[in-house]
Design a protein around this motif. Structure first.
Motif: not given
Length: 250
Positions: A31-43
């Motif tokens: 409930p109340g969750s949402s996905m941030n559109p930014y995707v982290f690669y490699e780091g």
């Protein structure tokens, strides 16, 4: 404690082709969750300031996802950001098969796309990715940059197989995830209800990356030569990650 503020922000880190969207769907059932559109690669180290800035703005219930290599700096960043971190992996043989098909079908800009497409058989493609090509790492080193997450304190680890082998095992693992997320927090619903909501949100038809999702599908793809090559390059990884007890598999 205010229930709304008790919702954790979550970072989902996965080995590529290990079931990322399955894990996303589970957590978006909360409930109340949402996905941030930014995707982290490699780091990579040079990207750390930008990544730290993004994570510092994490809101309750917000989900972040990435394919981030292990480093002590990234582990420290996640601890300092207060995010609940989940790391997902999969049998590296199935990852190899899934990755090969995925590159050919949907990743024309992947570094080895042209080399893989030029080969005539899947066998040749598997051997190329197992052994590496030029600056592209062999399958052992390709996985090795993620492996440290399996042993990082405070990170919840889950495998694709635990969510796909049986309904009973899946339910238990999802319940473990819910317990991890709300440790020292007030859940918005009883944990068994949260577990049911997560489980009910799984739908492979909504996944861009889902092909077959088989557990052990590599057995229908590997011949003796591919099996021998994999054992030579990365057989020890299968033992370290618990998928085999020794090199006597085929």
């Amino acid at each position: 404690m205010d229930i709304h503020n008790a919702r954790p922000a979550i970072f989902l880190n996965t080995v590529p082709k290990s079931g990322t969207n399955l894990l996303n769907q589970l957590l978006l059932g909360l409930p109340g969750s949402s996905m941030n559109p930014y995707v982290f690669y490699e780091g990579l180290a040079q990207d750390l300031p930008v990544h730290a800035s993004i994570l510092s703005k994490a809101a309750p219930g917000e989900l972040y996802m990435g394919h981030v290599y292990y480093s002590t700096e990234w582990a420290s960043l996640l601890r300092q950001s207060g995010l609940k971190t989940i790391f997902m992996s999969r049998d590296l043989r199935d990852v190899l098969v899934s990755l090969t098909y995925f590159i050919l079908d949907k990743l024309p800009h992947y570094p080895l796309y042209e080399q893989l497409r030029a080969l005539k058989t899947q066998k040749e493609r598997y051997l190329l990715l197992i052994n590496g090509y030029g600056q592209y790492p062999n399958i052992r080193n390709w996985f090795g940059v993620f492996q440290g997450w399996l042993h990082e304190s405070g990170v919840f680890t889950v495998t694709y197989e635990e969510l796909m082998t049986s309904q009973e095992l899946r339910r238990k693992k999802i319940a473990d995830i819910a317990e991890f997320l709300w440790k020292d927090r007030v859940p918005p619903l009883p944990l068994d209800q949260l577990t049911s909501l997560m489980e009910a949100n799984i739908n492979s038809d909504r996944s861009f990356t889902f092909r077959k999702g088989l557990v052990g599908g590599w057995r229908g793809e590997f011949d003796d030569e591919v099996t021998a090559a994999f054992k030579s390059v990365a057989g020890d990884i299968l033992i370290q990650t618990g998928y085999e007890k020794n090199m006597d598999w085929s």
